[in-house]
Design a protein around this motif. Structure first.
Motif, PDB file in Angstrom:
ATOM      1  N   ILE A   1     -14.959  -8.169  10.774  1.00 45.90           N
ATOM      2  CA  ILE A   1     -15.764  -8.513  11.947  1.00 45.90           C
ATOM      3  C   ILE A   1     -15.177  -9.758  12.589  1.00 45.90           C
ATOM      4  O   ILE A   1     -14.803 -10.700  11.891  1.00 45.90           O
ATOM      5  N   GLN A   2     -15.114  -9.730  13.951  1.00 39.62           N
ATOM      6  CA  GLN A   2     -14.699 -10.937  14.658  1.00 39.62           C
ATOM      7  C   GLN A   2     -15.751 -11.329  15.668  1.00 39.62           C
ATOM      8  O   GLN A   2     -16.270 -10.484  16.391  1.00 39.62           O
TER       9      GLN A   2
ATOM     10  N   THR B   1       2.026  -8.847   7.196  1.00 42.43           N
ATOM     11  CA  THR B   1       0.862  -9.253   6.402  1.00 42.43           C
ATOM     12  C   THR B   1      -0.450  -8.734   6.964  1.00 42.43           C
ATOM     13  O   THR B   1      -1.508  -9.084   6.491  1.00 42.43           O
ATOM     14  N   LYS B   2      -0.362  -7.892   7.998  1.00 37.12           N
ATOM     15  CA  LYS B   2      -1.612  -7.532   8.669  1.00 37.12           C
ATOM     16  C   LYS B   2      -2.543  -6.735   7.762  1.00 37.12           C
ATOM     17  O   LYS B   2      -3.751  -6.776   7.949  1.00 37.12           O
ATOM     18  N   ASP B   3      -2.002  -6.052   6.757  1.00 40.41           N
ATOM     19  CA  ASP B   3      -2.895  -5.232   5.935  1.00 40.41           C
ATOM     20  C   ASP B   3      -3.514  -6.005   4.776  1.00 40.41           C
ATOM     21  O   ASP B   3      -4.272  -5.441   4.000  1.00 40.41           O
ATOM     22  N   ILE B   4      -3.233  -7.296   4.662  1.00 37.66           N
ATOM     23  CA  ILE B   4      -3.858  -8.055   3.579  1.00 37.66           C
ATOM     24  C   ILE B   4      -5.368  -8.000   3.703  1.00 37.66           C
ATOM     25  O   ILE B   4      -6.094  -7.904   2.725  1.00 37.66           O
ATOM     26  N   SER B   5      -5.848  -8.025   4.951  1.00 41.67           N
ATOM     27  CA  SER B   5      -7.303  -8.049   5.127  1.00 41.67           C
ATOM     28  C   SER B   5      -7.928  -6.673   4.978  1.00 41.67           C
ATOM     29  O   SER B   5      -9.138  -6.547   5.024  1.00 41.67           O
ATOM     30  N   SER B   6      -7.124  -5.650   4.811  1.00 40.83           N
ATOM     31  CA  SER B   6      -7.730  -4.326   4.664  1.00 40.83           C
ATOM     32  C   SER B   6      -7.288  -3.641   3.378  1.00 40.83           C
ATOM     33  O   SER B   6      -7.276  -2.428   3.290  1.00 40.83           O
ATOM     34  N   ARG B   7      -6.905  -4.462   2.388  1.00 39.30           N
ATOM     35  CA  ARG B   7      -6.579  -3.897   1.087  1.00 39.30           C
ATOM     36  C   ARG B   7      -7.191  -4.796   0.024  1.00 39.30           C
ATOM     37  O   ARG B   7      -7.343  -5.995   0.239  1.00 39.30           O
TER      38      ARG B   7
ATOM     39  N   ALA C   1     -14.989   0.467 -12.733  1.00 41.54           N
ATOM     40  CA  ALA C   1     -15.284  -0.957 -12.617  1.00 41.54           C
ATOM     41  C   ALA C   1     -15.340  -1.351 -11.150  1.00 41.54           C
ATOM     42  O   ALA C   1     -14.538  -0.907 -10.333  1.00 41.54           O
ATOM     43  N   ALA C   2     -16.280  -2.189 -10.841  1.00 37.80           N
ATOM     44  CA  ALA C   2     -16.473  -2.602  -9.450  1.00 37.80           C
ATOM     45  C   ALA C   2     -15.531  -3.728  -9.065  1.00 37.80           C
ATOM     46  O   ALA C   2     -15.115  -4.530  -9.900  1.00 37.80           O
ATOM     47  N   GLN C   3     -15.185  -3.730  -7.809  1.00 41.30           N
ATOM     48  CA  GLN C   3     -14.406  -4.843  -7.258  1.00 41.30           C
ATOM     49  C   GLN C   3     -14.957  -5.144  -5.873  1.00 41.30           C
ATOM     50  O   GLN C   3     -15.105  -4.251  -5.052  1.00 41.30           O
ATOM     51  N   THR C   4     -15.277  -6.414  -5.632  1.00 44.00           N
ATOM     52  CA  THR C   4     -15.836  -6.803  -4.353  1.00 44.00           C
ATOM     53  C   THR C   4     -15.177  -8.086  -3.906  1.00 44.00           C
ATOM     54  O   THR C   4     -14.974  -8.998  -4.718  1.00 44.00           O
ATOM     55  N   GLY C   5     -14.843  -8.134  -2.619  1.00 40.07           N
ATOM     56  CA  GLY C   5     -14.247  -9.355  -2.090  1.00 40.07           C
ATOM     57  C   GLY C   5     -14.831  -9.676  -0.738  1.00 40.07           C
ATOM     58  O   GLY C   5     -15.301  -8.791  -0.014  1.00 40.07           O
ATOM     59  N   ALA C   6     -14.848 -10.942  -0.407  1.00 44.51           N
ATOM     60  CA  ALA C   6     -15.329 -11.343   0.908  1.00 44.51           C
ATOM     61  C   ALA C   6     -14.584 -12.595   1.347  1.00 44.51           C
ATOM     62  O   ALA C   6     -14.260 -13.458   0.528  1.00 44.51           O
TER      63      ALA C   6
ATOM     64  N   ALA D   1     -14.734 -12.422   9.692  1.00 47.10           N
ATOM     65  CA  ALA D   1     -15.287 -12.177   8.362  1.00 47.10           C
ATOM     66  C   ALA D   1     -14.819 -10.808   7.895  1.00 47.10           C
ATOM     67  O   ALA D   1     -14.715  -9.877   8.687  1.00 47.10           O
ATOM     68  N   SER D   2     -14.482 -10.720   6.636  1.00 43.30           N
ATOM     69  CA  SER D   2     -14.130  -9.409   6.106  1.00 43.30           C
ATOM     70  C   SER D   2     -14.696  -9.290   4.710  1.00 43.30           C
ATOM     71  O   SER D   2     -14.779 -10.268   3.972  1.00 43.30           O
ATOM     72  N   THR D   3     -15.105  -8.120   4.403  1.00 37.67           N
ATOM     73  CA  THR D   3     -15.625  -7.888   3.051  1.00 37.67           C
ATOM     74  C   THR D   3     -15.312  -6.461   2.653  1.00 37.67           C
ATOM     75  O   THR D   3     -15.131  -5.590   3.509  1.00 37.67           O
ATOM     76  N   TYR D   4     -15.178  -6.262   1.364  1.00 38.71           N
ATOM     77  CA  TYR D   4     -14.934  -4.910   0.878  1.00 38.71           C
ATOM     78  C   TYR D   4     -15.580  -4.759  -0.478  1.00 38.71           C
ATOM     79  O   TYR D   4     -15.874  -5.737  -1.169  1.00 38.71           O
TER      80      TYR D   4
END
Lengths: 1068, 473
Positions: A1066-1067, A187-193, A354-359, A298-301
């Motif tokens: 960010i950690q 599951t490690k890539d959940i935060s980077s996809r 179309a834009a997609q943003t998550g945080a 914190a993570s955002t994309y």
């Protein structure tokens, strides 16, 4: 000289000074030390040792040594070895700091432990020393210092390590002891996809697990199939989130997922018995706090999504040529259309970037007494089709408290609120489907009708057929759904004597949905006729479940025993309400209080329960021979009242061959375990049958005596009760092995399974002499899935600076219906074509056929003399939507701080029914068509795959009817594909930089989803299932409302997007 | 938690197991059974095409070419969806009645003390069941006789013989006759009465060839004093004349939205503003017959609405010159855009008087037959019949029924009785039908007479292996 006194010490985690005082007390030897040196805490156990031995024991690993002088002992600092100081930082594979990592100097009594920021230091160290870095769950690294004074150490998780713990039902187990078929998902890539739904994380990751995105609708549901289609009633697995049983995980923000494991065979899933585990169980654990300093992650994309391809259609002149051929003369175009100046490219008008943003932000921490985790998240996803979007706000709170040594308790709450606006899809243009409307609306149709047209100002329509333009479909009406999901649990765990542990957990799932529809009273003809229409559907589903378990876990010499016994009760209440009305005086107020006519109201309530007893016995002898037995008894209100209870046993065994003496010399095999198991699980179809025992009457059957005296009435309903209806049950045999080679650099796991579903529950149409009743029956016959699946994980290169890991998995599945009444078949997958509201069935469930079989005429080619398509005389199987093979390939390269990971997945051997082509290659009518029809037959002798333009009804009605409204092989396409599902390039910042920024971790990445797909499919995207949830499948011989499996149908579904994302983690 | 935790009952549907506990429930169940008469296609729509449309009275002319035209053209197949839904709807009506008959006897409600309402409810349910079997046995012949909700757990019954079905209809109606009141319960028209049971019994006996019993029940209706002929034929129809003195049983509508609107009327009656191809356009043969009989006054004018067609037509080729006026049906005159308040007349006194005439004639009571025939002719403004023998009276009565009962779902069964009684051959009659220009309509009714009956629906043949198909299909 030495002392003759003997010392016995037994201390655990006490100040060094206390130990030295005790030595002194026992031996009367005076020990001299400097108070400030001895903050260090030590553990020491010696019996009848010499003073010297005792001293060495308690100074081991400390920067101290002793000297004996005159019957006294002097404790002093160890002289520094030659060399300078060393500082270093240890991070995990994602660049996050690891606290508590042990860093030892090989061959010397020097060691350090990392702090919360992953930092360790030595004041003085041999420049040629070798460091041994070890941490639980990670591969131990040896690093030669080579004179460096700063080290950046990255540890790799020991995914192949057999001490990995997997979450199983009502407990955990070491992977090395597992005897059943369980896959764990990385599951490690959940935060980077840009993962919107947690199940996306399963894509391509595990053998036998197929995730399909049935449409590209933002926030749309995904479909998961584990080991084929477990039942014609439905194939979705059971989800267990922190022990909470749920049918979907819409309530879960994927950012809060810690781990996922998938229980695939009956022995693994059997502990969940009949809760729907025929289709496998997806176990999800959410993030929790850990003791130590507070951590913030914190993570955002953000990024964009684009349509992958567009379908070429005819321009105005080409359309006119086609119409002229169809009708013999050019159609008379009303003057308010202009074929020269109006050239609307509808696909360009409705699809956009179309834009997609998550945080996500997670805060966690805790102490010996308790831990906490708080996560909040936000997602906004605009659809690639204008007018569609999805927003979600989520919050997660997890608290665990150790109230006493014997008592711990805690709670988890996952909440989210989403707002989804959809556009009409999965429909023909005449029925309002925007995707097909964008293809069949000719380019001369205006966006809004001009002033000289009837109904000026409304969205453009064709005067020749009843379809509106796609912008009309999108903007004439609003379809928005507001949902609230709450998923949570609270537990108390009590340690009892005799290695017993009692746990009581109370779970809730609360789903609330509010759908609003408004048809504008001005914008199109339908809206004008009705003067607008409003509809509101709301629902609330509340489920509680209470689980009580008692666990016994003890090792007696060579025997290890783990026993779980428990009970579970579950109650779900469903409340549905819907109201609608027409006659809106304007579009200013869209709520139903502004409606003036045709009111319709309805509310409904449903409730179902299950009650279960279960137990599991896990036994290991000499850590070599393993046995797991499971028994679950389930009772449910959803089964016939004569057969509430079903009992489902399972048994599996494992043999760790590598532990045997004769294997001790086979050094290249670290681990080899054979597994075999058999078991039964139960299943209930999703909500199609809630009260099977009852013959239902229908309220609201009033009658107006004398043409005026309206009196209430009750008339026969459609369901005949069948109290004898039993549990549907799957019997599954599983044989497999797990092996690790070459220091676990290579591991292989493989399984063969044979799954046979008995007593399939069908809502069967009874003869019409019952008045047309349906009843729930257990069908004589079996749904059989058999297959082989394997995975290979390899660490190809692993050095300090460079590593390369590869994972590969593949599964082969064969599905077949056996033992059905050969005279009866069930039609599925009804599609509406053109202006028809009556579905044409694409699929057939029939004995000897695979589920998902398309059934229709074989197209034998275009007759070069007549231009008509030739068809086989009789319908036949046209292939199945179920793939023969599915596979996933993951590869990750790391060079220093850069990581590049690729994930490919694919399916082979499946068919897709491209209904969209029935709309755009029908060669009749006034709709626009695909550019493919430019190759149509025109003259005697033309050899082409596309038949001639057909004047429906006169020149060749049969050929035209077949082309437009029969299921035929020319619309059945190869759905195989290989795609690059995800490509991510990441960079983890150097610890030196981080220290300046006072961060403990910082990683940036760019990622692309669906970068390319290799496929022969002619539509937008081969991964499609217009009927993922089995709607529109009313089937002949199956009951009204029966929803049977329908797969791989492209009825104008929302295209899946390609996505480009940049993100940062960010950690603190 | 034990069994009670698992025993969940439906909250949004009553069930047969829990509903029937009170007098109110029994009444509601009965109302639901009446509701089934308006909650389908049969009474409002299909039955008109099955009978008048199929016969020499009307052209079906529906726009559902696949399902409706075979009725006109005698090309029905077992897969016909109209035939299937009608079969199903009749059995739905039977199921509704059976639920009452199974459950109401067990209800013990003090409200009923001192009344015979409980047994009346059973009587009304038996009437409704008999009415459904009347149409089943006359349209399909032998059919499964289902007399309890679950049929003893046998959902795959074979067909019972025609005589067994007739015997059951008679049993049910005799029971109804013995318990039902003369005036409808609570003054509510639309409920089955003693007269309704007797009238249907008379029609059933006639159709089964038992004219003795037919006559006695006709006389019971005629002499019972509950019904009288409406003096003016024109005053039988339309909103103002619902449930008139002549009416014995009508399906009731209010015209105010679902389910009380008679939408069927919109499909038959002429409407200047809509584009529906109207069903049951009067056949050339029917118009000619009216004229030949000199019946061009009130009945002719009430029956037809001559208008220029404003919609596409699917009539047999050349049946009418569609540019000129053609005869739309007019007995149900209030289409109101699918919200008609018109009742459907199922049984009325004139039908029973003519049936009595037919029975008397068959039983050689010629004088009585003439008297009854003239009663109807007189009301229509026609002179007394000139027929005086059994052989001439038979066709005269058949003709009178045709002119009196157009679009009242009677003609097809009248033809079959006449065929059985030797007055005509339906095969020859239908095959000789011509259009307005005298061209044969080529109906191709087979000599084996198999088209006298409908095929058993294909879906039921597939679902129930114990069913057999009618010969010829």
């Amino acid at each position: 000289r030495s002392f003759s006194q003997k010392v016995t010490l037994s201390f655990r985690d006490v100040p060094l000074s206390r130990v030295l005082d005790e030595i002194s007390r026992q031996t009367n030897v005076s020990i001299i030390y400097r108070e400030d040196v001895f903050h260090t805490r030590v553990s020491v156990h010696v019996r009848n040792s010499t003073v010297e031995e005792a001293l060495e024991a308690c100074l081991r690993g400390q920067p101290l040594t002793y000297r004996i002088e005159n019957n006294s002992v002097l404790i002093q600092e160890r002289p520094s070895p030659p060399g300078g100081p060393l500082e270093g930082k240890v991070v995990d594979e994602r660049g996050s700091p690891l606290a508590g990592v042990t860093v030892e100097v090989k061959g010397a009594q020097q060691a350090a432990v990392t702090d919360d920021k992953g930092v360790f230091s030595f004041t003085s160290i041999d420049p040629d020393a070798t460091l041994v870095v070890s941490y639980v769950g990670y591969q131990t690294e040896e690093i030669k210092l080579r004179g460096r004074s700063f080290l950046d150490i990255r540890l790799t998780p020991s995914t192949k390590a057999l001490d990995q713990v997997v979450v199983i039902g009502y407990g955990t187990q070491h992977k090395r002891d597992v005897t059943s078929a369980i896959s764990t998902i990385d599951t490690k890539d959940i935060s980077s996809r840009p993962i919107v739904s947690g199940v996306e994380a399963l894509t391509g990751k595990a053998p036998g697990v197929q995730v399909t995105v049935p449409s590209g609708t933002p926030g749309g549901d995904l479909s998961v199939r584990i080991r084929g289609v477990g039942s014609p009633n439905g194939s979705e697995p059971l989800y267990v989130v922190d022990g909470v049983l749920t049918n979907d995980i819409r309530g879960l923000d994927p950012g809060n997922i810690e781990s996922i494991s998938i229980l695939k065979d009956a022995s693994a899933a059997g502990i969940y018995g009949a809760a729907g585990s025929t289709n496998g169980v997806v176990m999800i654990t959410t993030k929790k706090g850990a003791k130590g300093k507070a951590k913030i992650e914190a993570s955002t994309y953000t990024g964009i999504q684009q349509i992958v391809k567009k379908i070429a259609v005819l321009n105005n002149q080409q359309w006119l040529d086609l119409e002229t051929e169809i009708f013999g003369t050019a159609p008379t175009i009303p003057s308010y259309y202009n074929l020269t100046t109006t050239n609307n490219n509808w696909q360009n008008l409705i699809y956009h970037s179309a834009a997609q943003t998550g945080a996500n932000v997670g805060m966690s921490g805790g102490s010996e007494k308790g831990t906490y985790y708080l996560g909040v998240g936000y997602l906004t996803q605009d659809g690639i089709m204008v007018g569609s979007n999805f927003d979600r706000y989520s919050a997660k709170l997890s608290v665990d408290q150790n109230a006493a040594n014997w008592l711990s308790l805690g709670a988890n709450l996952n909440y989210n609120r989403s707002n989804q606006r959809t556009v009409p899809q999965d429909e023909s243009a005449q029925n309002g489907g925007a995707v097909i409307a964008a293809l069949v609306t000719p380019e001369y149709i205006p966006i809004k009708m001009p002033s000289n047209a009837p109904y000026p100002g409304v969205y453009g329509y064709s005067s020749f057929y009843s379809g509106d333009n796609p912008l009309s479909d999108i903007y004439n009406n609003t379809n928005s759904t507001l949902e609230n999901h709450l998923l949570g649990d609270a537990y108390v765990e009590v340690k009892l004597p005799w290695a017993l542990k009692y746990r009581s957990q109370f779970n809730i799932v609360l789903d609330n949905s509010n759908y609003n529809y408004f048809l504008d009273p001005y914008n199109n003809l339908y809206g004008i006729t009705l003067q607008g229409k409003g509809q509101n559907n709301s629902s609330e589903t509340f489920r509680w479940a209470w689980d009580n378990t008692l666990t016994f876990d003890k090792t007696f010499g060579a025997h290890s025993i783990n026993i779980v016994a428990g009970t579970s009760a579950l109650d779900e209440n469903i409340f549905l309400s819907s109201q609608s009305g027409t006659g809106f005086s304007s579009n200013a107020v869209q709520t139903l209080n502004a409606a003036s006519a045709q009111y319709s109201i309805s509310t409904q309530k449903f409730e179902w329960t299950t009650h279960s007893y279960f137990g599991r016995f896990m036994y290991a002898y000499k850590n070599r021979y393993l046995l797991t037995g499971t028994l679950r008894a389930d009772g449910s209100s959803r089964v016939g009242s004569n057969n509430y209870w079903g009992t489902f046993p399972a048994l599996s065994a494992g043999w760790k061959i590598s532990q045997e003496k004769f294997m001790q010399n086979v050094l290249w095999i670290e681990d080899l375990k054979l597994r075999a198991g058999w078991g039964a699980t139960g299943n209930l179809p999703p909500y199609t049958v809630l009260y099977p025992s009852y013959t239902l009457l229908s309220a609201g059957a009033s009658y107006a005596y004398s043409g005026s005296n309206v009196e209430p009435g009750v008339s026969p309903g459609t369901q005949l009760g069948n109290p004898a209806m039993k549990w549907e049950s799957a019997h599954q045999t599983n044989v497999g092995f797990d092996a690790g080679f070459l220091s676990h650099r290579l591991s292989v796991s493989a399984d063969y399974y044979y799954k046979k579903v008995y007593n399939m529950i069908f809502t069967q149409q009874l003869p019409l002499t019952t008045g047309g009743l349906v009843t729930a029956v257990n069908l004589p016959g079996y749904d059989v899935n058999k297959g082989f699946e394997y995975s290979i994980d390899a660490t190809v290169i692993h050095t300090h600076d460079i590593s390369w890991d590869v994972t590969w998995n593949m599964s082969i599945n064969h599905n077949e219906m056996e033992g059905l009444d050969t005279a009866i078949s069930y039609q599925t997958g009804g599609v509406t074509v053109g202006g028809s509201k009556a579905p044409i069935y694409t699929g057939l469930i029939k004995n000897g056929y695979s589920l998902g079989t398309f059934y229709g005429y074989q197209a034998l080619g275009v007759n070069a003399a007549t231009g008509n398509m030739t068809y086989s005389a009789n319908p036949t199987s046209l292939g199945s939507a179920l793939p023969k093979y599915t596979f996933g390939l993951g590869s990750e390269w790391r060079y220093k701080a850069f990581t590049l990971s690729l994930l490919f997945d694919g399916v082979q051997g499946n068919k897709v029914y491209d209904e969209t082509r029935m709309e755009i290659e029908n060669l009749t009518g006034y709709n626009n068509e695909s550019a493919a029809v430019l190759a149509r037959w025109k003259n005697d002798g033309d050899v082409t795959a596309i038949p001639r333009a057909l004047d429906n009804g006169t020149t060749n009605a049969t050929a035209a009817a077949l082309l437009q409204s029969q299921i035929a092989s020319n619309y059945v396409e190869n759905g195989s594909f290989v795609r690059l599902r995800n490509a991510t390039l990441g960079y983890a910042f150097d610890p030196k930089v981080l220290r300046r920024l006072e961060l403990s971790g910082l990683r940036i990445y760019v990622t692309a989803q669906n970068l390319f797909t290799i496929t022969k499919y002619k539509g937008y995207y081969p991964e499609i299932n217009g009927f993922g949830q089995g709607t529109n499948n009313q089937a002949v011989n199956a009951g009204v409302g029966a929803t049977l499996m329908a797969l791989g149908i492209d009825n104008g579904a929302y295209p899946v997007a390609r996505t480009y994302i940049v993100g940062v983690n960010i950690q603190l | 938690c034990g069994k009670s935790f698992l025993a969940k009952t439906p909250e949004s549907n009553p069930t047969t197991g829990n509903y029937y506990t009170s007098a109110v429930a029994a009444e509601n169940g009965l109302t639901g059974a009446y509701h089934d008469l308006i909650n389908g296609n049969f009474y409002m729509y299909d039955n008109f095409m099955n009978t008048d449309g199929r016969s020499d009275n009307c052209f079906v002319n529906g726009d559902n070419v696949t399902a409706e035209h075979p009725l006109e053209n005698f090309t029905l197949t077992a897969a016909n969806t109209n035939v299937q839904r009608d079969w199903q709807e009749m059995y739905q009506d039977i199921t509704a009645a059976n639920i009452i008959l199974d459950n109401v006897p067990g209800i013990d409600d003090p409200v009923w003390n001192g009344t015979n309402r409980k047994v009346q409810i059973l009587g009304e349910a038996r009437f409704l069941r008999a009415l459904a079997y009347y149409w089943l046995v006359t349209e399909w012949g032998a059919c499964p006789l289902i007399l309890t909700t679950t049929n003893g757990g046998n959902y795959y019954p074979p067909r019972d013989s025609v005589s067994t079905v007739y015997a059951q209809i008679e049993t049910d109606l005799k029971f109804a006759d013995s318990v039902l009141p003369v005036a409808p319960y609570n003054g509510e028209y639309g409920r089955a009465t003693k007269g309704a049971a007797d009238a249907l019994l008379a029609k059933t006996y006639a159709q089964s060839g038992d004219y003795t019993d037919c006559l006695s029940f006709c006389n019971k209706v005629i002499n019972g004093g509950a019904y009288s002929l409406v003096p003016n034929f024109a005053n039988l129809w339309g909103l103002a004349n619902k449930n008139n003195a002549e009416s014995i049983f009508e399906v009731q509508f209010t015209g105010t939205g679902t389910p009380y609107a008679n939408w069927g009327v919109e499909l038959f009656a002429y409407v200047s503003s809509d584009g529906w191809p109207k069903r049951d356009i009067g056949a050339w043969d029917l118009v000619r017959t009216f004229k030949a009989a000199g019946d061009t006054l009130v009945r002719y004018k009430t029956t037809f609405n001559w208008q220029i067609a404003n919609a596409s037509f699917n009539m047999p080729s050349g049946a009418w010159n569609a540019d000129s006026v053609i005869p739309f049906m007019h007995k149900y005159p209030d289409p109101s855009g699918f919200n008609s308040p018109d009742n459907i007349v199922v049984l009325r006194l004139a039908d029973i008087i003519l049936l009595a005439a037919e029975a008397n004639n068959q039983l050689n009571n010629t004088a009585a037959a003439i008297g009854e025939l003239n009663q109807i002719r007189s009301r229509a403004g026609l002179p007394p019949t000139t027929a005086g023998t059994q052989a001439t009276l038979g066709p005269a009565i058949l003709l009178e029924r045709r002119l009196e009962l157009v679009d009242e779902c009677s003609r097809w069964n009248d033809l079959l009785r006449a065929d059985a009684n030797g007055y005509l051959n339906v095969v020859d009659l239908m095959n000789s039908q011509t259009d307005v220009y005298g061209n044969n309509l080529n109906y191709n009714v087979a000599a084996d007479k198999h088209q006298y009956l409908f095929p058993v629906p294909l879906q039921d043949l597939q679902l129930n292996k114990n069913l057999t198909q009618n010969p010829g299909y």
